[in-house]
Design a protein around this motif. Sequence first.
Motif, PDB file in Angstrom:
ATOM      1  N   ALA B 204      24.874  49.174   9.658  1.00 32.73           N
ATOM      2  CA  ALA B 204      23.573  49.491   8.448  1.00 32.73           C
ATOM      3  C   ALA B 204      22.870  50.539   8.613  1.00 32.73           C
ATOM      4  CB  ALA B 204      22.605  48.351   8.736  1.00 32.73           C
ATOM      5  N   ALA B 209      20.640  52.669   5.709  1.00 33.06           N
ATOM      6  CA  ALA B 209      19.413  51.732   6.353  1.00 33.06           C
ATOM      7  C   ALA B 209      18.517  52.127   7.130  1.00 33.06           C
ATOM      8  CB  ALA B 209      19.965  50.182   6.539  1.00 33.06           C
ATOM      9  N   ARG B 211      15.188  51.947  10.360  1.00 34.53           N
ATOM     10  CA  ARG B 211      15.466  50.780  11.299  1.00 34.53           C
ATOM     11  C   ARG B 211      14.518  49.572  10.528  1.00 34.53           C
ATOM     12  NH1 ARG B 211      16.398  51.821  16.400  1.00 34.53           N
ATOM     13  NH2 ARG B 211      15.114  50.478  17.265  1.00 34.53           N
ATOM     14  N   ARG B 217      17.335  43.082   6.611  1.00 38.14           N
ATOM     15  CA  ARG B 217      17.676  43.214   5.608  1.00 38.14           C
ATOM     16  C   ARG B 217      18.958  42.600   6.705  1.00 38.14           C
ATOM     17  NH1 ARG B 217      16.483  42.590   0.905  1.00 38.14           N
ATOM     18  NH2 ARG B 217      14.686  44.192  -0.012  1.00 38.14           N
ATOM     19  N   VAL B 218      18.889  42.655   7.643  1.00 38.30           N
ATOM     20  CA  VAL B 218      20.272  42.462   9.232  1.00 38.30           C
ATOM     21  C   VAL B 218      20.201  41.661   9.966  1.00 38.30           C
ATOM     22  CG1 VAL B 218      22.398  43.764  10.057  1.00 38.30           C
ATOM     23  CG2 VAL B 218      21.283  44.863   8.219  1.00 38.30           C
ATOM     24  N   PRO B 221      18.099  38.102   8.343  1.00 38.06           N
ATOM     25  CA  PRO B 221      18.984  37.179   7.751  1.00 38.06           C
ATOM     26  C   PRO B 221      19.373  36.669   8.531  1.00 38.06           C
ATOM     27  CG  PRO B 221      19.579  39.712   6.470  1.00 38.06           C
ATOM     28  CD  PRO B 221      18.479  39.538   7.989  1.00 38.06           C
ATOM     29  N   LEU B 222      20.346  37.278  10.284  1.00 36.87           N
ATOM     30  CA  LEU B 222      21.375  36.824  11.211  1.00 36.87           C
ATOM     31  C   LEU B 222      20.809  36.120  12.390  1.00 36.87           C
ATOM     32  CD1 LEU B 222      23.452  40.325  12.116  1.00 36.87           C
ATOM     33  CD2 LEU B 222      23.791  37.923  10.940  1.00 36.87           C
TER      34      LEU B 222
END
Lengths: 411, 304
Positions: B204, B209, B211, B217-218, B221-222
């Motif tokens: 990312a 991306a 920080r 975004r990562v 969601p995970l």
Amino acid sequence: MALRAEGETTNKAEGTERAAARGPRAGRPGRVLAVETADVEFVGITKAFHELTAVDDLNLKVEAGEFFSLLGPSGCGKTTSLRMLGGFEEPTTGRILLGGQDVTYLPPYRRDVNTVFQSYALFPHLNVFENVAFGLRRQRFDRTEIRRRVGEILEIVDLPNYEKRQSSQLSGGQQQRVALARALVNEPKVLLLDEPMSALDAKLRRQMQIELKRIQAQVGITFLYVTHDQEEAMTMSNRLAVMWHGRIEGMGSPKDVYDNPTTEFVASFLGASNLLPGTIESKSSDVVSVAVEGGVTVHVPPARLPDLGDSRAVKVGVRPEKIGIAEVSSTVPDGYNSIHGRVVVSTFTGVGNQYIVETPLGVTVTVYAQNIGRQWAPRSGDEVILTWPVEHTFTVKPLPTSVEINETEGD
Amino acid sequence: MDEPVPPDHPGGLVVTRRRHRAGRALAPYLLSLPSGLWLLLLFVVPLAFMLSLSLKTCNPATGACVMTWHWGEFPSEISLYHQEFITSLYFAAVSTLVDLVVSFPIAYWIAFYGGRRKNFFLLMLLVPFFVSFVIRTIVWEFVLANNGVVLGALKHIHLLPAGFHVLGTGYAVMAGLAYNYLPFTALPLYVAIERIDRRVLEAAYDLYATRRAGFLRVILPLTVPGIFAAFLLTFIPMFGDYVNQEILGGTSNTMIGTVIQNQFLVNFDFAGGASLSAVLLVVALVGIYLYARLLGSRTIEEYL
């Protein structure tokens, strides 16, 4: 038309869907991304982790548009070098230049380089389209531009109509294409590839190698490729550098480095070599004579002599495929070196025969003879004479005996 | 004396093989027997008993109950105690939210920066919970007491007016709930964050991306399945909790757990208590159903 692995199409429906997608674009010329590529320069880069020096005074220039490989065993510093260029590690000393601009301390998201990771590292919560669009979205491209670019790059990597797939539904080869597309879609100045094929099986790997070369030629971006697979590096690269213990041991075109290894490590890591320890006996302008331990004198072209300083100890090398094997009674032509020996092991490999020959020098010599169906094939126990042209003989500086060349050093 | 059978004797071999085969076929049933009995005796039977009790009519004096199929208990109990349901819902929701906000940074820090001491930090997180639930709650009573260590000190330096109190309010109950259920939020969150592949995060950052974007975004969601598991594990027991309200809440802000307990132990209204429990159960099941629908039934097993 791009090559595809047979094992990749997982079901029939997918196959027809793909065939339909292929039809209309079959005659379309390959598009070249409007890319501004750049050269990369490592200037005196050293990276130390606690006591361990992973990269030791690396000086390297990769030309714009080149396919360059960093090759070496695990723990040699190749991946660390790549990560420093990607922005994931900071060097202890030295500078990294990208297109002449100093990027040494920029964070990854401020550099015009993108990486294809060893494990692909696809975003598991996003589908193929969103994976590929991730970088474009972060750069705030507008929606139509994102749609256009993602569609185009998925065609280049030969995955059209895969937008809606989840990454977990893809085969290894397809995941790798997505990882490649995800990096390339941003049109980076340099693409970094960190052992991208290590998770693929041998057949798929060979197909991806060709595919990757095609894509590189099509997009024209500088590729910096890290691998421990010497065959892979030689197949794909314009130039390569062999690294060991954080240093570059040899650099040049694959043919150049293979044919003229300058160090013992390169000679044994890049392909196979027969290395015979010896001492320089005499030097003249057109030939150097080396007395090999065991009482044979071998001639070497003077250009093939490394910088030895005061030492006269060398190792004489010859590649197994350069050696001819003949009956012991045959005569040695002019300009050839020769050694007598006895075949210990003879193996048929299909493309040729491999012989292990015991010599009076106390070392065994490996010989590859191509299977062209005509030549004399000795059997185990036969006395033979080995001959090879002087011009194919090289010498390397011997390593201190305490140093072992070990491919499985810890990372 | 019998002749010893040699190990390679064909007859002996056949016999042992046959015995092994029969044992192998039975093995799964035998192995599941203890847990099957456990479920039957301690879950299915009491559940059926409780559900049937809600349809019975009981004599409060003798405790004798007769099945009358009296469904009227449900609407009357709900109309009597809907306020307590709403209070419970509100307290449990706020406390769950507090727990999520407090434990996310803790779980994140341990998962990403815990290094070799991860297990030590997790243990530190759990150590206070080795003490009994009731004792811990009583300690909170001391902590929040009108002239206790916190409020007393603040009042002494005139930061708070003399009449200020927390104990006996909804805030004390929510604080107690949030404290008591923290590990149930922190641990699933930790599991979810821990399993995020660092290389995905690196990818990312490599793809422009910042920080902040990497987190939104990562990582976030995970972590969603973990957040939902944490929510379920915290919210549902909080919803039925009565200890915190009893000890910290005083006489106001009655939660539904307290009502159920009183129905059984004070009013001897077994049918009423049972029907309220059934409603509570339905609410919990609806929560799990929504979870399974939203995030897939597979992820639920991974986190619980």
